[in-house]
Design a protein around this motif. Sequence first.
Motif, short mmCIF file in Angstrom:
data_model
loop_
_atom_site.label_atom_id
_atom_site.label_comp_id
_atom_site.label_asym_id
_atom_site.label_seq_id
_atom_site.Cartn_x
_atom_site.Cartn_y
_atom_site.Cartn_z
N SER A 92 0.98 -1.09 -0.08
CA SER A 92 -0.09 0.07 0.12
C SER A 92 0.96 1.31 -0.10
CB SER A 92 -1.04 0.15 1.03
OG SER A 92 -0.62 0.82 2.15
N ALA A 93 0.40 2.34 -0.35
CA ALA A 93 1.21 3.53 -0.12
C ALA A 93 0.26 4.71 0.52
CB ALA A 93 1.54 3.99 -1.44
N SER A 97 -7.07 4.68 -2.44
CA SER A 97 -8.04 4.03 -2.95
C SER A 97 -9.40 3.98 -2.07
CB SER A 97 -7.64 2.51 -3.41
OG SER A 97 -6.70 2.17 -2.38
N MET A 98 -10.38 3.54 -2.42
CA MET A 98 -11.57 3.71 -1.30
C MET A 98 -12.51 2.59 -1.08
SD MET A 98 -13.05 7.30 -2.80
CE MET A 98 -12.31 8.88 -2.51
N GLN A 101 -8.61 -1.76 -1.49
CA GLN A 101 -7.77 -2.34 -2.63
C GLN A 101 -6.26 -2.20 -2.00
OE1 GLN A 101 -10.14 0.08 -3.07
NE2 GLN A 101 -11.27 -0.33 -5.13
N ASN A 154 -3.26 15.09 -8.32
CA ASN A 154 -2.90 15.41 -7.04
C ASN A 154 -1.67 14.89 -6.91
OD1 ASN A 154 -6.22 15.12 -6.55
ND2 ASN A 154 -5.21 17.07 -6.08
N PHE A 157 0.16 10.95 -4.05
CA PHE A 157 0.12 9.42 -4.21
C PHE A 157 1.22 9.10 -4.41
CE2 PHE A 157 -3.75 11.13 -6.45
CZ PHE A 157 -4.66 11.23 -5.33
N ALA A 158 1.63 7.74 -4.55
CA ALA A 158 2.97 7.09 -4.92
C ALA A 158 3.03 6.58 -6.15
CB ALA A 158 3.26 6.08 -3.84
N HIS A 168 -4.52 7.93 -14.76
CA HIS A 168 -4.44 9.11 -15.69
C HIS A 168 -4.43 10.24 -15.10
CE1 HIS A 168 -8.43 10.61 -15.28
NE2 HIS A 168 -8.68 9.19 -14.93
N ILE A 217 5.14 -7.36 -5.22
CA ILE A 217 5.42 -5.82 -4.59
C ILE A 217 6.53 -5.41 -5.44
CG2 ILE A 217 6.27 -4.68 -2.58
CD1 ILE A 217 4.82 -6.88 -0.89
N ASN A 483 -6.21 -8.71 -1.53
CA ASN A 483 -7.06 -7.30 -1.10
C ASN A 483 -8.40 -7.43 -1.32
OD1 ASN A 483 -7.34 -6.76 -3.82
ND2 ASN A 483 -5.77 -5.41 -3.98
C1 FAD Z 1 -8.66 13.20 -4.20
C2 FAD Z 1 -8.31 11.94 -5.28
C3 FAD Z 1 -8.08 12.41 -6.58
C4 FAD Z 1 -7.68 11.51 -7.43
N1 FAD Z 1 -7.21 11.83 -8.78
C5 FAD Z 1 -7.07 10.94 -9.65
C6 FAD Z 1 -6.75 11.30 -11.01
O1 FAD Z 1 -6.73 12.63 -11.34
N2 FAD Z 1 -6.52 10.25 -12.01
C7 FAD Z 1 -6.40 8.93 -11.81
O2 FAD Z 1 -6.34 8.00 -12.28
N3 FAD Z 1 -6.93 8.54 -10.25
C8 FAD Z 1 -7.00 9.40 -9.26
N4 FAD Z 1 -7.34 9.09 -8.16
C9 FAD Z 1 -7.43 7.67 -7.68
C10 FAD Z 1 -5.83 7.27 -7.12
O3 FAD Z 1 -5.02 7.36 -8.58
C11 FAD Z 1 -5.80 5.98 -6.53
O4 FAD Z 1 -6.77 5.83 -5.77
C12 FAD Z 1 -4.49 5.63 -6.21
O5 FAD Z 1 -4.51 4.26 -5.87
C13 FAD Z 1 -3.90 6.34 -5.16
O6 FAD Z 1 -2.57 6.11 -4.90
P1 FAD Z 1 -2.23 5.72 -3.53
O7 FAD Z 1 -0.65 5.63 -3.22
O8 FAD Z 1 -2.94 6.19 -2.42
O9 FAD Z 1 -2.57 4.22 -3.76
P2 FAD Z 1 -2.91 2.93 -2.82
O10 FAD Z 1 -4.52 3.33 -2.59
O11 FAD Z 1 -1.89 3.04 -1.40
O12 FAD Z 1 -2.81 1.76 -3.48
C14 FAD Z 1 -3.44 1.45 -4.69
C15 FAD Z 1 -3.03 0.11 -5.23
O13 FAD Z 1 -1.71 0.11 -5.67
C16 FAD Z 1 -1.06 -1.12 -4.88
N5 FAD Z 1 0.42 -0.76 -4.69
C17 FAD Z 1 0.88 0.31 -3.64
N6 FAD Z 1 2.19 0.16 -3.74
C18 FAD Z 1 2.44 -0.94 -4.40
C19 FAD Z 1 3.77 -1.51 -4.78
N7 FAD Z 1 4.97 -1.06 -4.39
N8 FAD Z 1 3.76 -2.76 -5.38
C20 FAD Z 1 2.71 -3.28 -5.92
N9 FAD Z 1 1.47 -2.74 -5.72
C21 FAD Z 1 1.23 -1.72 -5.01
C22 FAD Z 1 -2.05 -1.67 -3.61
O14 FAD Z 1 -1.92 -2.61 -3.21
C23 FAD Z 1 -3.43 -1.04 -4.29
O15 FAD Z 1 -4.29 -2.07 -4.84
C24 FAD Z 1 -7.65 10.10 -7.10
C25 FAD Z 1 -8.19 9.64 -5.77
C26 FAD Z 1 -8.36 10.63 -4.78
C27 FAD Z 1 -8.88 10.15 -3.51
#
Ligand code: FAD
Length: 493
Positions: A92-93, A97-98, A101, A154, A157-158, A168, A217, A483
């Motif tokens: 996770s990072a 996600s909501m 996941q 934004n 995110f990682a 995207h 991972i 997940n």
């Molecule tokens: C306010 C907001 C704005 C957003 N804007 C956009 C947007 O403009 N465009 C868009 O496409 N999406 C958008 N999203 C969705 C967003 O891109 C995803 O929710 C994304 O997962 C967020 O990154 P995170 O670091 O929080 O991931 P997490 O929610 O922590 O993880 C997402 C997924 O990645 C996997 N993962 C994480 N790290 C690794 C790793 N090292 N190796 C393997 N798997 C891994 C996790 O298991 C999980 O399934 C938005 C979401 C929010 C809440």
Amino acid sequence: LSKITRRALLAGAGAIAGATAVGLAGEQPAALPEYPPVPQGAGELLNDAGELSPVRVEKHVLVNVDRFDAAAEAVRQELAEARREGRPAIASAARHSMGGQSLSQGGTVLTMDQRAMELDQSASTYRVAAGARWSSVIAALDAQGFSPAVMQSNNDFAVASTFCVNAHGWPVPYGPFGSTVRSFRMILADGSLVTCSRSENADIFRLTMGGYGLTGIILDLEVDMVPNVRLEPSYQRLSPSEFGTAFAAAAEDGEVLMAYGRLDVATSRFLDETLMITYRAVASDDPLPAATGSGFVSHAARQVYRAQPGSDRVKRLRWWMETSVSPRLAGHSTRNSLMNEPAATLSDGDPTRTDILHEYFVPAEALGPFTDACRDVVPRSFQELLNVTLRYVRDDPDSVLAYASGPRIAAVMSFTQEKSERAEADMARMTGALIDRVLDLGGSYYLPYRLHAELPQMQRAYPRLDEFVERKRALDPDERFRNALWDRIRRTV
Ligand SMILES: Cc1cc2nc3c(=O)[nH]c(=O)nc-3n(C[C@H](O)[C@H](O)[C@H](O)COP(=O)(O)OP(=O)(O)OC[C@H]3O[C@@H](n4cnc5c(N)ncnc54)[C@H](O)[C@@H]3O)c2cc1C
């Protein structure tokens, strides 16, 4: 590698307790038979940005090893322990996600939070640790005159998680983020390290792009960068039926470098008008200013944004500000400054409500019919729609779980939802109805949000879902990577 005790990085214990109190713990997928359930009180409750998926995990570790050569061992050790103890695991990072996941019930959650980066200016690429946040990537690239080719809107995110949801953004004309990833290194379920690209372990590359962490991972990635540039916006008001094709044409015209659109969400003229904002490069002899964060205008806009619920007057005011005031105030900006916006700018401090995103992808010519479908479905749903942003995404020929089988207009919809079972049931009904309408238009929906879709809807939106399941099982026969998304799929496929 440090154990995190009682510290949810994203959601505090209060938020988790709030969600549980209104009965949403029932949302969690039931523990599957092959993994012993975590005893009540053991482990740690973690949540994600939806604030509706509290999941009890057995172990939560922070992977903050910041040397490319050392992260593999840290991850391997955690996976070896999970294997010995018969637990699932997931990376996770930022957990934006909501639907769980990034969480694994009864499992090990590895929160990746790193900064390591190396630029290769001659190749226009950078190598970056999986858990690096976009804010630190922008800072490092900005200092050398570069910018991420694609990222979300934004910067919280990682990078690896962006690849695993195949996000995207609004730079154009690009496909999803995965189209700008050249390769990555990943630890598989058996502890082996693989390098994946379009020419090496290409099948794992395609499964992992948009594969929600279910294949392994990721440790680090090699990603495209582009020159940072000074940009200037222009604004155009269009009807929804005109918008799709005009927007796709602008995104592909070779001069527009960033673009997005908005829909008017005022109740009295719901989704009747769109605004198209396109950014083109401006020549200047001045050096580019350093990337800034969100400025006064973003903060003022936030006040109006948050005052929208229940008020058509405020929604109309916001549309007037966007269409009439912003064009007059807007000046030049850099590509990096435009992308350097934290999600928190729009966040809501209300503990009884949560912001829930939806996203639908439709062919350009279907945007008009899509807004008609929303007009039929959304007002009857008792849900409050605060925003619709429109984006352009080129087709994705790579990922197995591709959401864009052709060029698509993405409609990102933000709702404010009460944290109650009734509101959750209303939201699930509305989501199901919207997905059906979008599928009939030849479109699809995005997977990182609430998991309300039924399996047949998922299979229509992602026609290679069964193949994904089969290949994931071949790669990870013990289903180590698990997940809430996998729990939902595997119960039925
Ligand atoms: C306010 C907001 C704005 C957003 N804007 C956009 C947007 O403009 N465009 C868009 O496409 N999406 C958008 N999203 C969705 C967003 O891109 C995803 O929710 C994304 O997962 C967020 O990154 P995170 O670091 O929080 O991931 P997490 O929610 O922590 O993880 C997402 C997924 O990645 C996997 N993962 C994480 N790290 C690794 C790793 N090292 N190796 C393997 N798997 C891994 C996790 O298991 C999980 O399934 C938005 C979401 C929010 C809440």
